[in-house]
Design a protein around this motif. Structure first.
Motif, PDB file in Angstrom:
ATOM      1  N   SER A   1       0.812  -1.226   0.000  1.00 52.08           N
ATOM      2  CA  SER A   1       0.000   0.000   0.000  1.00 52.08           C
ATOM      3  C   SER A   1       0.843   1.272   0.000  1.00 52.08           C
ATOM      4  CB  SER A   1      -0.945  -0.002   1.203  1.00 52.08           C
ATOM      5  OG  SER A   1      -0.211  -0.077   2.418  1.00 52.08           O
ATOM      6  N   LYS A   2       2.097   1.176   0.452  1.00 51.53           N
ATOM      7  CA  LYS A   2       2.967   2.356   0.476  1.00 51.53           C
ATOM      8  C   LYS A   2       3.803   2.501  -0.795  1.00 51.53           C
ATOM      9  CE  LYS A   2       3.367   2.546   5.524  1.00 51.53           C
ATOM     10  NZ  LYS A   2       4.315   2.562   6.693  1.00 51.53           N
ATOM     11  N   SER A   3       3.641   1.567  -1.724  1.00 49.43           N
ATOM     12  CA  SER A   3       4.404   1.627  -2.971  1.00 49.43           C
ATOM     13  C   SER A   3       4.033   2.875  -3.773  1.00 49.43           C
ATOM     14  CB  SER A   3       4.138   0.379  -3.816  1.00 49.43           C
ATOM     15  OG  SER A   3       4.700   0.522  -5.115  1.00 49.43           O
ATOM     16  N   LYS A   4       5.043   3.541  -4.309  1.00 45.53           N
ATOM     17  CA  LYS A   4       4.817   4.735  -5.127  1.00 45.53           C
ATOM     18  C   LYS A   4       4.972   4.443  -6.618  1.00 45.53           C
ATOM     19  CE  LYS A   4       6.173   8.084  -1.581  1.00 45.53           C
ATOM     20  NZ  LYS A   4       7.077   9.230  -1.259  1.00 45.53           N
ATOM     21  N   ILE A   5       4.914   3.178  -6.973  1.00 46.50           N
ATOM     22  CA  ILE A   5       5.031   2.803  -8.377  1.00 46.50           C
ATOM     23  C   ILE A   5       3.911   3.464  -9.192  1.00 46.50           C
ATOM     24  CG2 ILE A   5       3.629   0.710  -8.156  1.00 46.50           C
ATOM     25  CD1 ILE A   5       5.556  -0.642 -10.128  1.00 46.50           C
ATOM     26  N   ILE A   6       4.259   3.927 -10.379  1.00 54.18           N
ATOM     27  CA  ILE A   6       3.292   4.533 -11.300  1.00 54.18           C
ATOM     28  C   ILE A   6       2.922   3.488 -12.343  1.00 54.18           C
ATOM     29  CG2 ILE A   6       2.899   6.368 -12.987  1.00 54.18           C
ATOM     30  CD1 ILE A   6       5.234   7.890 -11.553  1.00 54.18           C
ATOM     31  N   THR A   7       1.629   3.198 -12.473  1.00 52.86           N
ATOM     32  CA  THR A   7       1.180   2.244 -13.477  1.00 52.86           C
ATOM     33  C   THR A   7       0.473   2.985 -14.610  1.00 52.86           C
ATOM     34  OG1 THR A   7      -0.859   1.846 -12.214  1.00 52.86           O
ATOM     35  CG2 THR A   7       0.975   0.316 -11.886  1.00 52.86           C
ATOM     36  N   ARG A   8       0.719   2.507 -15.821  1.00 51.45           N
ATOM     37  CA  ARG A   8       0.148   3.172 -16.989  1.00 51.45           C
ATOM     38  C   ARG A   8      -0.246   2.138 -18.038  1.00 51.45           C
ATOM     39  NH1 ARG A   8       4.590   6.055 -19.627  1.00 51.45           N
ATOM     40  NH2 ARG A   8       4.427   7.472 -17.851  1.00 51.45           N
ATOM     41  N   VAL A   9      -1.432   2.263 -18.583  1.00 54.93           N
ATOM     42  CA  VAL A   9      -1.776   1.544 -19.800  1.00 54.93           C
ATOM     43  C   VAL A   9      -1.423   2.463 -20.953  1.00 54.93           C
ATOM     44  CG1 VAL A   9      -3.668   0.763 -21.261  1.00 54.93           C
ATOM     45  CG2 VAL A   9      -3.534  -0.014 -18.903  1.00 54.93           C
ATOM     46  N   SER A  10      -0.542   1.986 -21.807  1.00 57.61           N
ATOM     47  CA  SER A  10      -0.032   2.813 -22.905  1.00 57.61           C
ATOM     48  C   SER A  10      -0.267   2.093 -24.228  1.00 57.61           C
ATOM     49  CB  SER A  10       1.459   3.084 -22.705  1.00 57.61           C
ATOM     50  OG  SER A  10       1.963   3.934 -23.707  1.00 57.61           O
ATOM     51  N   GLY A  11      -1.006   2.726 -25.113  1.00 60.20           N
ATOM     52  CA  GLY A  11      -1.304   2.133 -26.400  1.00 60.20           C
ATOM     53  C   GLY A  11      -0.724   2.923 -27.548  1.00 60.20           C
ATOM     54  N   VAL A  12      -0.548   2.266 -28.665  1.00 65.54           N
ATOM     55  CA  VAL A  12      -0.098   2.923 -29.894  1.00 65.54           C
ATOM     56  C   VAL A  12      -1.340   3.291 -30.702  1.00 65.54           C
ATOM     57  CG1 VAL A  12       1.261   2.699 -31.994  1.00 65.54           C
ATOM     58  CG2 VAL A  12       2.037   1.590 -29.880  1.00 65.54           C
ATOM     59  N   LYS A  13      -1.483   4.561 -31.022  1.00 62.83           N
ATOM     60  CA  LYS A  13      -2.670   5.031 -31.753  1.00 62.83           C
ATOM     61  C   LYS A  13      -2.472   4.778 -33.238  1.00 62.83           C
ATOM     62  CE  LYS A  13      -6.644   7.415 -31.497  1.00 62.83           C
ATOM     63  NZ  LYS A  13      -7.185   7.273 -32.843  1.00 62.83           N
ATOM     64  N   VAL A  14      -3.110   3.702 -33.706  1.00 62.45           N
ATOM     65  CA  VAL A  14      -2.938   3.259 -35.083  1.00 62.45           C
ATOM     66  C   VAL A  14      -4.084   3.712 -35.977  1.00 62.45           C
ATOM     67  CG1 VAL A  14      -2.650   1.244 -36.581  1.00 62.45           C
ATOM     68  CG2 VAL A  14      -1.650   1.244 -34.291  1.00 62.45           C
ATOM     69  N   ASN A  15      -5.320   3.689 -35.428  1.00 67.63           N
ATOM     70  CA  ASN A  15      -6.472   4.029 -36.268  1.00 67.63           C
ATOM     71  C   ASN A  15      -7.561   4.715 -35.451  1.00 67.63           C
ATOM     72  OD1 ASN A  15      -8.156   1.981 -35.010  1.00 67.63           O
ATOM     73  ND2 ASN A  15      -7.044   0.462 -36.232  1.00 67.63           N
ATOM     74  N   ASN A  16      -8.610   5.139 -36.125  1.00 63.96           N
ATOM     75  CA  ASN A  16      -9.685   5.894 -35.486  1.00 63.96           C
ATOM     76  C   ASN A  16     -10.629   5.029 -34.663  1.00 63.96           C
ATOM     77  OD1 ASN A  16      -8.795   8.364 -36.534  1.00 63.96           O
ATOM     78  ND2 ASN A  16      -9.932   8.076 -38.443  1.00 63.96           N
ATOM     79  N   GLN A  17     -10.492   3.723 -34.747  1.00 63.17           N
ATOM     80  CA  GLN A  17     -11.302   2.841 -33.913  1.00 63.17           C
ATOM     81  C   GLN A  17     -10.892   2.912 -32.442  1.00 63.17           C
ATOM     82  OE1 GLN A  17     -10.565  -0.651 -36.831  1.00 63.17           O
ATOM     83  NE2 GLN A  17     -12.469  -1.188 -35.797  1.00 63.17           N
ATOM     84  N   GLN A  18      -9.671   3.341 -32.203  1.00 64.17           N
ATOM     85  CA  GLN A  18      -9.166   3.446 -30.835  1.00 64.17           C
ATOM     86  C   GLN A  18      -9.617   4.773 -30.229  1.00 64.17           C
ATOM     87  OE1 GLN A  18      -5.273   2.671 -32.742  1.00 64.17           O
ATOM     88  NE2 GLN A  18      -4.770   1.672 -30.796  1.00 64.17           N
ATOM     89  N   ASN A  19     -10.124   4.701 -29.003  1.00 65.33           N
ATOM     90  CA  ASN A  19     -10.727   5.866 -28.374  1.00 65.33           C
ATOM     91  C   ASN A  19     -10.218   6.007 -26.947  1.00 65.33           C
ATOM     92  OD1 ASN A  19     -13.071   7.023 -26.589  1.00 65.33           O
ATOM     93  ND2 ASN A  19     -13.449   7.787 -28.674  1.00 65.33           N
ATOM     94  N   LEU A  20      -9.668   7.175 -26.636  1.00 62.46           N
ATOM     95  CA  LEU A  20      -9.092   7.386 -25.311  1.00 62.46           C
ATOM     96  C   LEU A  20     -10.162   7.330 -24.218  1.00 62.46           C
ATOM     97  CD1 LEU A  20      -6.526   7.964 -23.693  1.00 62.46           C
ATOM     98  CD2 LEU A  20      -6.922  10.402 -24.040  1.00 62.46           C
ATOM     99  N   ASN A  21     -11.343   7.883 -24.478  1.00 66.28           N
ATOM    100  CA  ASN A  21     -12.410   7.835 -23.477  1.00 66.28           C
ATOM    101  C   ASN A  21     -12.816   6.393 -23.165  1.00 66.28           C
ATOM    102  OD1 ASN A  21     -12.578  10.635 -23.185  1.00 66.28           O
ATOM    103  ND2 ASN A  21     -14.004  10.838 -24.886  1.00 66.28           N
ATOM    104  N   ALA A  22     -12.874   5.566 -24.204  1.00 63.06           N
ATOM    105  CA  ALA A  22     -13.199   4.151 -23.986  1.00 63.06           C
ATOM    106  C   ALA A  22     -12.100   3.462 -23.181  1.00 63.06           C
ATOM    107  CB  ALA A  22     -13.392   3.454 -25.328  1.00 63.06           C
ATOM    108  N   MET A  23     -10.851   3.832 -23.442  1.00 61.52           N
ATOM    109  CA  MET A  23      -9.731   3.267 -22.689  1.00 61.52           C
ATOM    110  C   MET A  23      -9.813   3.662 -21.218  1.00 61.52           C
ATOM    111  SD  MET A  23      -7.536   1.517 -24.692  1.00 61.52           S
ATOM    112  CE  MET A  23      -5.826   1.741 -24.173  1.00 61.52           C
TER     113      MET A  23
END
Length: 382
Positions: A257-279
């Motif tokens: 619980s004291k860990s300060k690790i930063i987690t991130r989901v990171s995607g490559v934006k290839v086409n318009n089907q990908q949506n940041l709000n949906a992510m």
């Protein structure tokens, strides 16, 4: 093909779980940097760079120099480190952000990218792992880094380089010695980062990551839809990745619980089907950040069309890549090492960074001879 790909500004969308007040952060930073007790152990070089940083953050005008600023990911990194570390962290972040724009190189690269393995269990459509002449083990490009080679680099980097990434051409969790590598890096760097597709993120690996000095854990995922995910990340199943990341977050919450690790989901934006709000809707409860990075045609630079880009590649002043076999390369777009400057097993990080081969390549780019240099003349990274 894209006209240019700006490596130093590749995020085209990023969302943070927790909002922050930039003015409050700037006020706190000013107090820290104005207190001489926090600067007493810093040499002339650090104090000089901090002078530029203070002008950029707290004064108007940069005297014609690129301006150092606090981007969302930098803010999160600052919040994850001890107050005593902030002055040194800012200097190393400045070296990473600004020195490449000014084409300044000193004794060590601002960023060291170490490849624990070149082997990957995915065949993402935008990745050079789709090159069958690269991913065949018989062609010599595939392998795992020896633990002694890894330790050699970490010993040289400690105290000289603060930004380390354990990933490049392959999936790092496939390396048999990866847990031991993590253990060896513990508490040695301000920002130790892992990029993983999370397909092999089991409980033991989750504990190993959380017990180590990892500061940023980036999960590579490009969609919030199973069909689209599998189309982009061939061999992958979104449901498995979701299950693994949920379990990681559960372990993190209950045991660290004291860990300060930063987690991130990171995607490559290839086409318009990908949506940041949906992510954000799909991943937002599980990670600290969700981001898209801009797509660049990494798949096979050697077969790409001739590029008319003449702007020097900033990575020549920003990163050094070390492959699993110790081979040192100035970039990972050149995934078959046509531009290799040597091998870490018979030299060292500083010597290779300052080597004649590295200098000549930088000079060619600065002299507008990039178009005569293969495969730089097929690349659009600046």
């Amino acid at each position: 093909m894209k006209q240019v790909y700006k490596k130093y500004n590749s995020f085209i969308g990023i969302r943070l779980k927790k909002k922050y007040d930039k003015n409050d952060l700037l006020n706190n930073l000013k107090l820290i940097l104005d207190d001489e007790k926090n600067l007493v152990n810093l040499d002339h070089y650090y104090l000089k760079v901090l002078g530029y940083i203070k002008k950029d953050l707290f004064c108007s005008g940069t005297e014609g120099r690129p301006k150092f600023d606090l981007t969302p990911n930098v803010v999160k990194e600052i919040q994850s480190i001890d107050l005593s570390q902030i002055p040194k962290y800012l200097v190393h972040r400045y070296r990473y952000e600004i020195h490449p724009q000014l084409r300044i190189s000193d004794d060590f690269p601002p960023y060291l990218q170490i490849e624990p393995t070149s082997i990957c269990n995915y065949r993402c459509v935008f990745c050079y792992q789709t090159d069958k002449k690269f991913n065949k083990r018989s062609d010599g490009y595939m392998g795992h880094m020896k633990l002694e080679t890894f330790k050699l680099m970490i010993d040289q980097a400690e105290g000289n380089i603060e930004f380390i990434s354990l990933a490049s051409r392959g999936e790092p969790l496939l390396c048999p010695d990866f847990k031991e590598m993590l253990s060896y890096t513990r508490d040695k760097f301000y920002n130790l980062k892992i990029n993983t597709n999370a397909s092999l993120l089991d409980e033991k690996m989750s504990h190993a990551i959380l017990e180590s000095g990892v500061k940023t854990l980036a999960f590579s995922a490009d969609a919030a839809d199973s069909a689209l995910y599998s189309k982009l990340r061939v061999n992958g199943k979104l449901e498995n990745i979701l299950k693994n990341i949920k379990k990681f977050q559960e372990i993190r919450t209950k045991k660290y619980s004291k860990s300060k690790i930063i987690t991130r989901v990171s995607g490559v934006k290839v086409n318009n089907q990908q949506n940041l709000n949906a992510m954000v809707k799909y991943w937002g409860d599980l990670v600290d950040q969700i981001a898209f990075v801009d797509y660049m045609p990494w798949e096979n630079v050697y077969k790409s069309k001739y590029s008319e880009v003449q702007t020097p590649c900033s990575d020549l002043w920003r990163r050094m890549f070390v492959w699993w076999d110790g081979k040192v390369n100035p970039c990972d777009v050149d995934y078959k090492s046509k531009l290799s400057v040597g091998n870490i097993n018979n030299s060292n990080i500083s010597e290779l960074w300052k080597s004649d081969d590295y200098k000549k390549l930088r000079q060619r780019h600065e002299s507008k001879l990039r178009n005569d240099t293969f495969p730089c003349n097929r690349c659009v990274l600046v």
